[in-house]
Design a protein around this motif. Structure first.
Motif, PDB file in Angstrom:
ATOM      1  N   ALA A 147       0.791  -1.228   0.000  1.00 31.59           N
ATOM      2  CA  ALA A 147       0.000   0.000   0.000  1.00 31.59           C
ATOM      3  C   ALA A 147       0.824   1.278   0.000  1.00 31.59           C
ATOM      4  CB  ALA A 147      -0.946   0.007   1.209  1.00 31.59           C
ATOM      5  N   VAL A 148       2.147   1.172   0.005  1.00 31.29           N
ATOM      6  CA  VAL A 148       2.971   2.386  -0.015  1.00 31.29           C
ATOM      7  C   VAL A 148       4.113   2.261  -1.033  1.00 31.29           C
ATOM      8  CG1 VAL A 148       4.440   3.950   1.309  1.00 31.29           C
ATOM      9  CG2 VAL A 148       2.408   2.959   2.380  1.00 31.29           C
ATOM     10  N   VAL A 149       5.047   1.349  -0.788  1.00 35.81           N
ATOM     11  CA  VAL A 149       6.253   1.294  -1.612  1.00 35.81           C
ATOM     12  C   VAL A 149       5.935   0.825  -3.035  1.00 35.81           C
ATOM     13  CG1 VAL A 149       8.546   0.283  -1.866  1.00 35.81           C
ATOM     14  CG2 VAL A 149       7.706   0.924   0.405  1.00 35.81           C
ATOM     15  N   ALA A 150       5.106  -0.199  -3.186  1.00 35.13           N
ATOM     16  CA  ALA A 150       4.811  -0.712  -4.529  1.00 35.13           C
ATOM     17  C   ALA A 150       4.081   0.312  -5.400  1.00 35.13           C
ATOM     18  CB  ALA A 150       4.012  -2.009  -4.433  1.00 35.13           C
ATOM     19  N   PRO A 151       3.063   1.022  -4.898  1.00 38.96           N
ATOM     20  CA  PRO A 151       2.459   2.055  -5.750  1.00 38.96           C
ATOM     21  C   PRO A 151       3.464   3.113  -6.211  1.00 38.96           C
ATOM     22  CG  PRO A 151       1.022   1.580  -3.896  1.00 38.96           C
ATOM     23  CD  PRO A 151       2.309   0.847  -3.643  1.00 38.96           C
ATOM     24  N   VAL A 152       4.362   3.514  -5.317  1.00 37.14           N
ATOM     25  CA  VAL A 152       5.384   4.488  -5.699  1.00 37.14           C
ATOM     26  C   VAL A 152       6.309   3.902  -6.769  1.00 37.14           C
ATOM     27  CG1 VAL A 152       7.409   5.752  -4.871  1.00 37.14           C
ATOM     28  CG2 VAL A 152       5.304   5.730  -3.510  1.00 37.14           C
ATOM     29  N   PHE A 153       6.720   2.661  -6.575  1.00 35.18           N
ATOM     30  CA  PHE A 153       7.604   2.011  -7.543  1.00 35.18           C
ATOM     31  C   PHE A 153       6.957   1.961  -8.919  1.00 35.18           C
ATOM     32  CE2 PHE A 153       8.815  -1.901  -9.765  1.00 35.18           C
ATOM     33  CZ  PHE A 153      10.194  -1.745  -9.851  1.00 35.18           C
ATOM     34  N   TRP A 154       5.708   1.508  -8.985  1.00 36.21           N
ATOM     35  CA  TRP A 154       5.050   1.367 -10.281  1.00 36.21           C
ATOM     36  C   TRP A 154       4.671   2.705 -10.883  1.00 36.21           C
ATOM     37  CZ3 TRP A 154       6.149  -2.620 -12.837  1.00 36.21           C
ATOM     38  CH2 TRP A 154       6.391  -3.835 -12.196  1.00 36.21           C
ATOM     39  N   ALA A 155       4.467   3.720 -10.044  1.00 35.32           N
ATOM     40  CA  ALA A 155       4.256   5.073 -10.574  1.00 35.32           C
ATOM     41  C   ALA A 155       5.512   5.564 -11.277  1.00 35.32           C
ATOM     42  CB  ALA A 155       3.872   6.023  -9.441  1.00 35.32           C
ATOM     43  N   LEU A 156       6.672   5.262 -10.698  1.00 33.78           N
ATOM     44  CA  LEU A 156       7.934   5.646 -11.331  1.00 33.78           C
ATOM     45  C   LEU A 156       8.149   4.889 -12.634  1.00 33.78           C
ATOM     46  CD1 LEU A 156      10.319   5.805  -8.239  1.00 33.78           C
ATOM     47  CD2 LEU A 156       9.733   7.718  -9.748  1.00 33.78           C
ATOM     48  N   VAL A 157       7.765   3.627 -12.657  1.00 32.82           N
ATOM     49  CA  VAL A 157       8.004   2.800 -13.838  1.00 32.82           C
ATOM     50  C   VAL A 157       7.065   3.168 -14.989  1.00 32.82           C
ATOM     51  CG1 VAL A 157       7.906   0.444 -14.766  1.00 32.82           C
ATOM     52  CG2 VAL A 157       8.930   0.873 -12.520  1.00 32.82           C
ATOM     53  N   GLY A 158       5.775   3.359 -14.676  1.00 34.22           N
ATOM     54  CA  GLY A 158       4.818   3.531 -15.774  1.00 34.22           C
ATOM     55  C   GLY A 158       3.657   4.448 -15.525  1.00 34.22           C
ATOM     56  N   GLY A 159       3.711   5.285 -14.490  1.00 32.29           N
ATOM     57  CA  GLY A 159       2.651   6.242 -14.273  1.00 32.29           C
ATOM     58  C   GLY A 159       1.330   5.607 -13.892  1.00 32.29           C
ATOM     59  N   ALA A 160       0.243   6.312 -14.181  1.00 32.77           N
ATOM     60  CA  ALA A 160      -1.090   5.901 -13.735  1.00 32.77           C
ATOM     61  C   ALA A 160      -1.493   4.492 -14.173  1.00 32.77           C
ATOM     62  CB  ALA A 160      -2.129   6.920 -14.210  1.00 32.77           C
ATOM     63  N   PRO A 161      -1.242   4.085 -15.429  1.00 36.50           N
ATOM     64  CA  PRO A 161      -1.684   2.727 -15.814  1.00 36.50           C
ATOM     65  C   PRO A 161      -1.086   1.630 -14.947  1.00 36.50           C
ATOM     66  CG  PRO A 161      -1.168   4.025 -17.760  1.00 36.50           C
ATOM     67  CD  PRO A 161      -0.709   4.826 -16.588  1.00 36.50           C
ATOM     68  N   LEU A 162       0.217   1.719 -14.640  1.00 36.90           N
ATOM     69  CA  LEU A 162       0.833   0.655 -13.848  1.00 36.90           C
ATOM     70  C   LEU A 162       0.500   0.776 -12.366  1.00 36.90           C
ATOM     71  CD1 LEU A 162       4.321  -0.055 -15.440  1.00 36.90           C
ATOM     72  CD2 LEU A 162       2.098  -1.101 -15.859  1.00 36.90           C
TER      73      LEU A 162
END
Length: 315
Positions: A147-162
């Protein structure tokens, strides 16, 4: 997404969650997604991996498509900020954990047992004060990733879709990705995809625990390397071991889910968890969240400064 755009967007998403928290359940996008997936499950359920894989692909694909539409309509930065605020749930996690900790601190063991299912899936019946404390700390640790680190990670990788795709994976894993006669096959794809999606975030979260607790860095590294593999989750064992070492407590052991007992091994060398450790775990979660928000802003400022310097050099 360029770092100068992603950094502030992610930071804003974290800030919105911190100060506004979760939207009402009736309009919460994740809740509405879960309801839609329950209806889909009723239509396509079969006790096999194929139908479960179709179910998983439809759910994750739909979430990613929503993220793409949001990016097209709102722009990359606003869409990422909005998706991150939806996917991150640090404030709710901390609030629920602290509420149980406060019940334990005043001696209300029955009240803590009643509230425990809001955080964990294990049966609360008969759990002692220490066992409830351990369950809450473990939930804080695992959800630090989910609920914290993974959303940030995937936001960095691919923005809203990921970001939204990861949230969908995590939600489907919670719904059908557990061991039971109904979901052992049908939930296989959702559970495996959740393991893949959280593999890097779990290890980054453990690195953040080390960075924020340099005095316990060696203990964290030792416990993660020695104990994490005992946990049935390839990611849960890493972050729970890191939290256990950083807090100087012992996590893991046997958990009861309905009539099934699951052994998670012993994680850490410290004393058994107690009520006060719940607040300490939440404080560590908050520091990780603040560190991520700060890093996002600093990365953005560094990127902008680099662009300005280059342009001045060309002038």
């Amino acid at each position: 997404m360029p770092c100068r755009t992603a950094g502030p967007s992610i930071a804003w998403g974290l800030i919105v969650d911190r100060f506004a928290g979760e939207p009402p359940l009736a309009i919460h996008p994740v809740a509405r997604f879960g309801q839609a997936m329950v209806r889909l499950e009723r239509r396509i359920y079969r006790d096999d991996r194929l139908n479960g894989s179709v179910y998983c692909v439809v759910g994750v694909g739909t979430a990613a498509a929503v993220g793409m539409v949001a990016r097209r309509l709102l722009g990359a930065a606003p869409a990422t900020a909005l998706a991150t605020s939806i996917a991150v749930a640090g404030r709710m996690l901390g609030r629920e954990a602290n509420a149980i900790g406060e019940l334990l601190l005043v001696g209300d063991l029955d009240g803590a047992r009643v509230r425990l299912p809001s955080l964990v899936g294990r049966s609360p019946t008969g759990l002692t004060e220490s066992e409830i404390s351990r369950a809450v700390v473990e939930s804080v640790a695992e959800n630090c990733v989910d609920a914290v680190v993974a959303p940030v990670f995937w936001a960095l990788v691919g923005g809203a879709p990921l970001v939204l795709a990861h949230r969908a994976v995590n939600t489907l894993d919670a719904m059908v990705g557990h061991h039971s006669p109904r979901y052992e096959r049908f939930g296989w794809a959702s559970a495996r995809l959740d393991d893949v999606a959280n593999f890097m975030p779990a290890r980054l979260a453990a690195m953040l625990v080390v960075a924020l607790n340099p005095r316990s860095a060696r203990a964290v590294a030792t416990v993660v390397r020695r104990d994490a593999h005992q946990h049935p989750s390839p990611n849960g064992g890493v972050i729970e071991s890191a939290f256990a070492a950083a807090l100087g407590i012992r996590l893991g052991g046997d958990n009861r889910y309905g009539g099934v007992v699951e052994s998670r091994g012993v994680l850490g060398d410290g004393r058994p968890a107690g009520p006060a450790d719940i607040g300490r775990a939440v404080q560590l979660l908050d520091r990780i969240t603040l560190g991520l928000a700060t890093a996002g802003v600093m990365a953005s400022m560094a990127s902008v400064a680099s662009v300005v310097t280059r342009r001045r050099g060309l002038a």
